[in-house]
Each structure stands twice: as C-alpha cells, then as structure tokens.
Write a protein that holds these residues in place. Structure first.
Motif, short mmCIF file in Angstrom:
data_model
loop_
_atom_site.label_atom_id
_atom_site.label_comp_id
_atom_site.label_asym_id
_atom_site.label_seq_id
_atom_site.Cartn_x
_atom_site.Cartn_y
_atom_site.Cartn_z
N SER A 1 -52.20 -9.06 18.30
CA SER A 1 -52.67 -10.30 18.93
C SER A 1 -53.10 -10.05 20.36
O SER A 1 -54.02 -10.70 20.87
N GLU A 2 -52.46 -9.07 21.00
CA GLU A 2 -52.70 -8.78 22.41
C GLU A 2 -53.81 -7.76 22.62
O GLU A 2 -54.20 -7.49 23.74
N SER A 3 -54.36 -7.13 21.60
CA SER A 3 -55.51 -6.23 21.59
C SER A 3 -55.37 -5.16 20.51
O SER A 3 -55.47 -5.47 19.34
N HIS A 4 -55.07 -3.86 20.88
CA HIS A 4 -55.03 -2.83 19.84
C HIS A 4 -54.33 -1.54 20.29
O HIS A 4 -54.18 -1.29 21.47
N LEU A 5 -53.95 -0.74 19.29
CA LEU A 5 -53.50 0.64 19.47
C LEU A 5 -54.37 1.49 18.56
O LEU A 5 -54.61 1.10 17.41
N THR A 6 -54.86 2.63 19.06
CA THR A 6 -55.65 3.54 18.23
C THR A 6 -55.13 4.96 18.38
O THR A 6 -54.52 5.31 19.38
N VAL A 7 -55.42 5.79 17.34
CA VAL A 7 -55.00 7.19 17.36
C VAL A 7 -56.02 8.03 16.62
O VAL A 7 -56.64 7.56 15.65
N HIS A 8 -56.20 9.24 17.09
CA HIS A 8 -56.93 10.27 16.34
C HIS A 8 -56.16 11.57 16.56
O HIS A 8 -55.84 11.91 17.69
N THR A 9 -55.86 12.27 15.44
CA THR A 9 -55.03 13.48 15.54
C THR A 9 -55.80 14.73 15.15
O THR A 9 -56.70 14.69 14.30
N TRP A 10 -55.43 15.83 15.78
CA TRP A 10 -55.89 17.17 15.46
C TRP A 10 -54.63 18.01 15.19
O TRP A 10 -54.11 18.68 16.08
N PRO A 11 -54.12 17.97 13.95
CA PRO A 11 -52.89 18.71 13.64
C PRO A 11 -52.99 20.19 13.95
O PRO A 11 -52.01 20.80 14.40
N GLU A 12 -54.16 20.78 13.72
CA GLU A 12 -54.34 22.22 13.95
C GLU A 12 -54.19 22.58 15.41
O GLU A 12 -53.93 23.74 15.75
N LEU A 13 -54.32 21.59 16.30
CA LEU A 13 -54.16 21.81 17.74
C LEU A 13 -52.88 21.20 18.29
O LEU A 13 -52.58 21.32 19.48
N GLY A 14 -52.14 20.48 17.43
CA GLY A 14 -50.94 19.79 17.88
C GLY A 14 -51.24 18.70 18.89
O GLY A 14 -50.42 18.36 19.73
N TYR A 15 -52.42 18.08 18.76
CA TYR A 15 -52.92 17.14 19.76
C TYR A 15 -53.24 15.78 19.14
O TYR A 15 -53.75 15.71 18.01
N ALA A 16 -52.97 14.72 19.91
CA ALA A 16 -53.34 13.36 19.50
C ALA A 16 -53.91 12.62 20.70
O ALA A 16 -53.39 12.71 21.81
N ALA A 17 -55.00 11.91 20.46
CA ALA A 17 -55.58 11.01 21.45
C ALA A 17 -55.14 9.59 21.08
O ALA A 17 -55.37 9.15 19.95
N VAL A 18 -54.52 8.90 22.03
CA VAL A 18 -53.97 7.58 21.76
C VAL A 18 -54.44 6.60 22.84
O VAL A 18 -54.42 6.93 24.04
#
Length: 124
Positions: free
Chosen positions: A61-78
């Motif tokens: 209701s207050e907006s959003h949460l997003t994620v994209h992961t790169w498991p091979e790099l151990g990285y997530a953009a949030v």
C-alpha cells in the motif's frame, strides 16, 4: 522539509547462492521483509530465470519492494520504496540482507517527492 517517500537502493553482496536462486524462498523473504517493516502487502509477482536468478516485486500500500539476483555472483539488487511515516524501509533492507546471508551491504536513501518551491506544470 518533508518528503512524500523514502527509496532505499541496496547492493547486497556475498550472499548464499542457494538462497538467491530459490524463487519461493526469495518471495517468502521479500513478503516477510515488507511485513517486518510494517507495510501492507497488496500483490506479489516473482520469476525464476534459466539457468539462474530471480526477479520479483512486492506491491505494498505504501509503494513497493523489488529484487533481482545473480546467484553466480552472490549478489542481489534490492529497492525498497515507501511513502508516509508508517513504514521504515531500512527495516526491510536489513531483514532481506540477513535472510540472504549477506556478508556486505551498501545502501543509499533517496528522498522522493520533495517540493522545495511551487511546481510549475509544463504541457508538451
């Protein structure tokens, strides 16, 4: 000066690759992060890529949460964007980093909707 919203851009590193590649677990973590921060969840959409990676959004209701992961790099953009004073986006980011078993997170906060002077609307 009051902002309409707070937008956290988080770079989450050295995460557990098994967590980052598990669509169902990522969805569960993101939904719980929203709830931990005090948000009201409206809709959820997640996708598992082949051969690896997950992207998703939790609409609140207050907006959003997003994620994209790169498991091979151990990285997530949030991204965690919240409007109003009820929800603390940092609570969601910290929860996500903990559940991703991250060793490092860098994050910055952007104030959204800060109006310093009257806005002039220009028609194109």
């Amino acid at each position: 000066m009051k902002a309409l919203g707070r937008h956290i851009l988080a770079e989450i590193y050295d995460c557990d690759p098994n967590v980052l590649n598990d669509r169902d677990l990522i969805e569960e973590i993101m939904v719980k992060a929203a709830l931990e921060a005090g948000a009201e969840v409206r809709e959820v959409a997640f996708h598992k890529f082949s051969p690896q990676g997950v992207s998703g959004v939790v609409v609140i209701s207050e907006s959003h949460l997003t994620v994209h992961t790169w498991p091979e790099l151990g990285y997530a953009a949030v991204d965690v964007f919240t409007c109003g004073d009820k929800v603390n986006p940092w609570d969601a980011c910290n929860y996500i980093a903990e559940k991703f078993k991250a060793n490092h997170m860098t994050a910055s906060e952007v104030k959204r909707g800060v109006f310093e002077k009257p806005v002039k609307v220009v028609n194109f």
